[in-house]
Write a protein that holds these residues in place. Structure first.
Motif, PDB file in Angstrom:
ATOM      1  N   HIS A 180       0.833  -1.206   0.000  1.00  0.00           N
ATOM      2  CA  HIS A 180       0.000   0.000   0.000  1.00  0.00           C
ATOM      3  C   HIS A 180       0.867   1.255   0.000  1.00  0.00           C
ATOM      4  O   HIS A 180       0.581   2.224  -0.728  1.00  0.00           O
ATOM      5  CB  HIS A 180      -0.915  -0.016   1.219  1.00  0.00           C
ATOM      6  N   LEU A 183       2.346   1.638  -3.478  1.00  0.00           N
ATOM      7  CA  LEU A 183       1.313   2.017  -4.445  1.00  0.00           C
ATOM      8  C   LEU A 183       0.880   3.470  -4.267  1.00  0.00           C
ATOM      9  O   LEU A 183       0.626   4.179  -5.241  1.00  0.00           O
ATOM     10  CB  LEU A 183       0.102   1.103  -4.305  1.00  0.00           C
ATOM     11  N   THR A 184       0.779   3.913  -3.022  1.00  0.00           N
ATOM     12  CA  THR A 184       0.403   5.303  -2.765  1.00  0.00           C
ATOM     13  C   THR A 184       1.417   6.251  -3.381  1.00  0.00           C
ATOM     14  O   THR A 184       1.062   7.275  -3.985  1.00  0.00           O
ATOM     15  CB  THR A 184       0.283   5.551  -1.251  1.00  0.00           C
ATOM     16  N   ALA A 187       1.042   6.112  -7.236  1.00  0.00           N
ATOM     17  CA  ALA A 187      -0.168   6.772  -7.723  1.00  0.00           C
ATOM     18  C   ALA A 187      -0.169   8.275  -7.466  1.00  0.00           C
ATOM     19  O   ALA A 187      -1.108   8.959  -7.853  1.00  0.00           O
ATOM     20  CB  ALA A 187      -1.400   6.142  -7.074  1.00  0.00           C
ATOM     21  N   SER A 188       0.885   8.796  -6.835  1.00  0.00           N
ATOM     22  CA  SER A 188       0.960  10.231  -6.559  1.00  0.00           C
ATOM     23  C   SER A 188       1.196  10.997  -7.861  1.00  0.00           C
ATOM     24  O   SER A 188       1.649  10.423  -8.859  1.00  0.00           O
ATOM     25  CB  SER A 188       2.086  10.518  -5.573  1.00  0.00           C
ATOM     26  N   ARG A 192       2.584   9.142 -11.215  1.00  0.00           N
ATOM     27  CA  ARG A 192       1.408   8.467 -11.751  1.00  0.00           C
ATOM     28  C   ARG A 192       1.584   8.061 -13.216  1.00  0.00           C
ATOM     29  O   ARG A 192       1.028   7.057 -13.666  1.00  0.00           O
ATOM     30  CB  ARG A 192       0.171   9.364 -11.595  1.00  0.00           C
ATOM     31  N   TYR A 218      -6.999   2.885  -5.903  1.00  0.00           N
ATOM     32  CA  TYR A 218      -5.668   3.390  -6.267  1.00  0.00           C
ATOM     33  C   TYR A 218      -5.674   4.103  -7.621  1.00  0.00           C
ATOM     34  O   TYR A 218      -4.645   4.628  -8.045  1.00  0.00           O
ATOM     35  CB  TYR A 218      -4.658   2.240  -6.296  1.00  0.00           C
ATOM     36  N   PRO A 220      -5.946   2.799 -10.771  1.00  0.00           N
ATOM     37  CA  PRO A 220      -5.051   2.189 -11.768  1.00  0.00           C
ATOM     38  C   PRO A 220      -5.563   2.415 -13.190  1.00  0.00           C
ATOM     39  O   PRO A 220      -6.779   2.398 -13.420  1.00  0.00           O
ATOM     40  CB  PRO A 220      -5.103   0.701 -11.406  1.00  0.00           C
TER      41      PRO A 220
END
Length: 869
Positions: A180, A183-184, A187-188, A192, A218, A220
């Motif tokens: 997590h 991924l955070t 995805a920022s 991204r 998230y 995606p």
């Protein structure tokens, strides 16, 4: 070296006598590998219970080196380059895999990526992605991937409970919190653009919709739901191969319904996208379904060439081959029966599958899932019932939607009958208005917008071109039967293969031909030789070629040539007024006057050429159109074809220009690659570069040979701005009708109408923004002075032009809002300091231009002038 080859040649569990020579004699040809999976590290920092690598039949990982050595990487890179060269590949995909590839370390990954990209020939794009469990995905790796342009896909099975049921560390600790966190970060906003999607292995105990929505959180760009690996000998959890239920099919159907019927498409779901493509008659791009040739090869850490590693779930040695990158080319692997069996389509299916109604969609599922001792892979998938239930459900949903659209279209047409006293009743195309969200409008006004905004503009252009085709069809009198036949063929192809039809109609000359032909038919302008309705048949011929249909169609001969837009032209001197094009299986021949020309194969065929550039995993490809008679109406284009040396000069200048855009002007690069598809060579001035954009031919820019990479880069930025504004003006008028007023523009020698002034101001705002960035770079002194000077000159000139626009009283309400945003962007630029020498040079240039303009045109209004203070 032979010691590195591993064990003896593995057994081939293939029930048929697969004779490669017989296949070749029958006309079969192997599909070159497009995707190279590099196992750069063979160990993992998780101990997932369902892992085919460590927990199933094949335990070959125990004999592999932990990390692929640099010498092996060099051999792999050379073999990939060799394969691309021998098979004329312009693009290859490299997937860094494991085990867990991040265990190899940042330096080793950098070495591997650079080695492959350095090895391939110029013009070959190497797309790289990494498949990771996400545990080690920190800012160090993300900065590296950003630098190298490496996309990142992460494995995650849902929320904490769902994920940690299987995806645990060696000591049994859960992995969710660490994944997590990675991924955070991925995805920022900063990273991204590297996010390539999520992979989720299905567990029937997890709620399907809840799992989908946990992953969706998230944001995606794509997801892939994977069926747990299993065979007829070792079925997957919860599945009874001899039973009547389909638990995995039902699980996937629940996700499909949630995804497919959402008000807006939230993400791409790869399995469902591929099934929909197959239902609509398109080939699959995935090995999970369909009958497309599998073009993937794996290289283990010791350099062994292997089949896709999911086969490890079948039996020990299932992936291995006797080949090694140190001694064998990848082409040798294409001749192995075990690999050829995955490229021969329907012939590789079991008798049960060959008799199935959905065989071309299902394709017997993923290859490892067919395995049964004794009969090898000549079986249906162990998930046969699940796939059948899922595919039929998707098929019904898609067909219901198609029927509903057709019904709505019929009802619209029935209620929109128009009577023409000259032509009787006819049914116009149903119209749907396009809209542009306010936030997108404002982003465009500020000079940006990005790829999403450009795609919205393209969507409007799609509708415009369909309307132009309909208008030409309805007004055509000469050759009306040919025109109607071409229109109907295009409509059929659009229904069966919408992506092909869209690509054909998006070719820029379609827009200029359609509008100018429509004007000629209505008597507004005299027609040029190519502005004839029957040229629609040439578009239909291209669509037939690209879709692989077998068709025979008559196309016009213009000035001794048959032009097929986006493909090229056939020289047919002495031919008649029309030629016959026969198409089939992606090939075509053109016949007229006793002459036959094979498209792409004969000396009388002149194909359009392309120039390409790639940097950090992002590529651009431009068609160089020096053939089509309608390619850039009104511009001073070159008439002869570019020589190979000239074409090479274009491409060798595009590459460093593209590097400039990718490194420092990423949004400009994205917009350019989205909006500009065709380049038309122009006659250049004595000094500098001439460029043009035609509002009739959205997607095409004209350009003379650029003298240097910076000139090429800034011209792409300039003309992309023109193209965006032209597309926007087709949706939203920003100026009132021309009242004859003319204005001073610091970049033109002639007085400009208000619309022309707006176009120039918007494009030069892009030029100023380009140099605003460049002047912050540690360039050599002469280039740095140029950057400061260009910034000052175009900033001040653009600001004056925007001021004239806003005080003209001739803008629409939307135009007022648009230019207010432009003014805000320029105000920020005008607040920046510029070195004294650059300011002086800019003022001299502005003054010289103004003096020449006054001499030619008289005194412009004072409010339209840039400041010379």
């Amino acid at each position: 070296m032979s010691a590195e080859f591993g064990e003896a040649t593995p057994r081939l569990e293939w029930p048929m006598d697969l004779d490669i020579n017989a296949l070749l004699e029958s006309g079969w040809r192997p599909t070159p590998f497009q995707q190279f999976v590099l196992k750069i590290h063979s160990r993992c920092n998780l101990a997932c219970t369902y892992c085919y690598m460590y927990e199933m039949a094949d335990q070959g990982w125990r004999r592999q080196p932990r990390r692929m050595s640099q010498s092996t990487i060099d051999s792999v890179a050379a073999r990939i380059a060799e394969h691309a060269r021998l098979n004329r590949l312009s693009e290859v995909d490299v997937i860094l895999h494991g085990g867990e590839p991040l265990l190899a370390g940042a330096g080793h990954i950098r070495y591997a990526v650079n080695a492959v990209r350095s090895a391939v020939d110029p013009g070959v794009t190497v797309n790289v992605q990494v498949q990771t469990n996400g545990v080690l995905l920190d800012s160090v790796f993300l900065d590296l991937f950003d630098e190298l342009g490496v996309l990142v896909a992460v494995s995650l099975d849902g929320d904490r409970e769902a994920n940690d049921r299987h995806r645990r560390g060696p000591a049994g600790q859960g992995s969710y919190d660490r994944v997590h966190a990675g991924l955070t970060n991925l995805a920022s906003p900063a990273f991204r653009h590297l996010f390539n999607g999520l992979l989720c292995t299905i567990d029937l105990r997890n709620d399907p919709v809840g799992t989908y929505e946990a992953l969706l959180a998230y944001g995606p760009p794509t997801m892939d739901f994977l069926l747990p690996h299993g065979t007829w000998e070792t079925p997957p959890p919860g599945l009874r191969p001899d039973g009547a239920d389909a638990p995995y099919g039902d699980w996937l159907i629940a996700v499909f319904d949630r995804w497919y019927h959402a008000p807006e498409r939230e993400t791409r779901l790869r399995l469902f996208d591929e099934i929909i493509r197959l239902v609509l008659g398109r080939p699959s791009r995935s090995e999970a379904v369909g009958l497309s040739a599998v073009a993937v090869v794996v290289v283990e850490t010791d350099g062994g060439i292997e089949q896709v590693d999911s086969l490890k779930s079948a039996y020990d040695g299932a992936t291995r081959t006797p080949l090694h990158v140190g001694a064998h080319a990848f082409d040798a692997a294409l001749m192995l029966p075990s690999i050829a069996a995955r490229q021969i389509g329907e012939r590789a299916l079991s008798p049960e599958c060959q008799a199935c109604e959905i065989r071309r969609v299902c394709g017997a599922g993923l290859y490892p899932h067919r395995y049964r001792p004794g009969t090898g892979f000549a079986n249906p998938s162990v998930y046969c019932r699940d796939l059948f239930r899922l595919i039929k459900h998707v098929q019904h949903a898609v067909n219901d939607d198609i029927a509903a659209v057709r019904d709505r279209s019929r009802r619209r047409r029935a209620s929109a009958q128009i009577t023409d006293p000259q032509r009787g009743n006819f049914t116009p195309m149903p119209l749907t208005p396009h809209s542009l969200p306010k936030e997108v409008f404002l982003e465009l006004a500020a000079g940006g917008g990005g790829r999403d905004a450009v795609e919205r503009l393209w969507t409007a252009q799609d509708s415009k071109r369909l309307l132009l085709l309909r208008g030409v069809r309805d007004l055509a009198e000469d050759d009306a039967p040919r025109v109607r036949h071409a229109y109907e063929l295009l409509a059929d192809i659009q229904e069966a293969a919408p992506e092909v039809a869209r690509a054909v109609l998006r070719y820029p000359t379609v827009g200029s031909w359609g509008l100018r032909t429509l004007h000629a038919l209505s008597g507004r302008t005299p027609p040029a030789p190519w502005e004839i309705p029957s040229a629609m048949a040439s578009l239909a011929a291209v669509a037939a070629i690209r879709s692989g249909r077998s068709e025979t169609i008559e196309v016009p001969v213009i000035d001794g040539a048959v032009v097929l837009p986006s493909l090229g032209r056939a020289i047919v001197p002495g031919g008649g007024r029309f030629a016959v094009v026969r198409t089939g299986d992606g090939e075509a021949e053109i016949s007229t006057g006793g002459v036959t020309v094979r498209v792409g194969a004969d000396s009388s065929w002149e194909g359009l050429r392309r120039i390409r550039a790639s940097h950090r995993g992002v590529a651009v490809e431009l068609v160089v159109d020096d053939l089509d008679p309608g390619r850039m109406p009104g511009a001073r284009r070159t008439e002869g074809r570019l020589s190979e040396a000239e074409l090479h000069r274009w491409e060798s200048t595009l590459q460093p220009a593209w590097e400039i855009l990718i490194d420092r002007h990423r949004q400009v690069a994205e917009e350019t690659s989205a909006v500009v598809t065709v380049l038309t060579p122009l006659i250049g001035p004595e000094n500098g570069t001439s460029s043009a954009t035609s509002k009739l031919a959205f997607g095409n820019i004209g350009l003379s040979t650029p003298p240097d990479p910076h000139s090429f880069a800034v011209t792409l930025a300039h003309e992309s701005q023109h193209a965006k504004l032209s597309g926007l003006l087709d949706l939203i008028p920003l100026t009132q009708p021309d009242d004859g007023s003319r204005y001073y523009a610091p970049w033109r020698d002639d007085p400009r109408p208000l619309g022309g002034l707006l176009q120039g101001a918007y494009a030069h705002m892009g030029i100023a923004a380009f140099w605003q960035v460049e002047r912050q770079e540690p360039h050599p002194a002469d280039l740095l002075l140029r950057a400061h000077t260009e910034f000052a000159q175009w900033r001040d000139g653009t600001e004056a032009a925007i001021r004239a626009l806003r005080t003209s009283g001739r803008l629409t309400a939307e135009g007022d809002l648009f230019t207010a945003e432009m003014a805000g962007t320029m105000a920020e630029m005008c607040a920046e300091d510029v070195p004294a020498e650059a300011t002086r040079r800019a003022r001299v240039s502005i003054g010289r231009h103004l003096a020449g303009w006054r001499q030619r045109n008289g005194e412009p209004p004072a409010g339209q002038l840039p400041s010379l203070a």
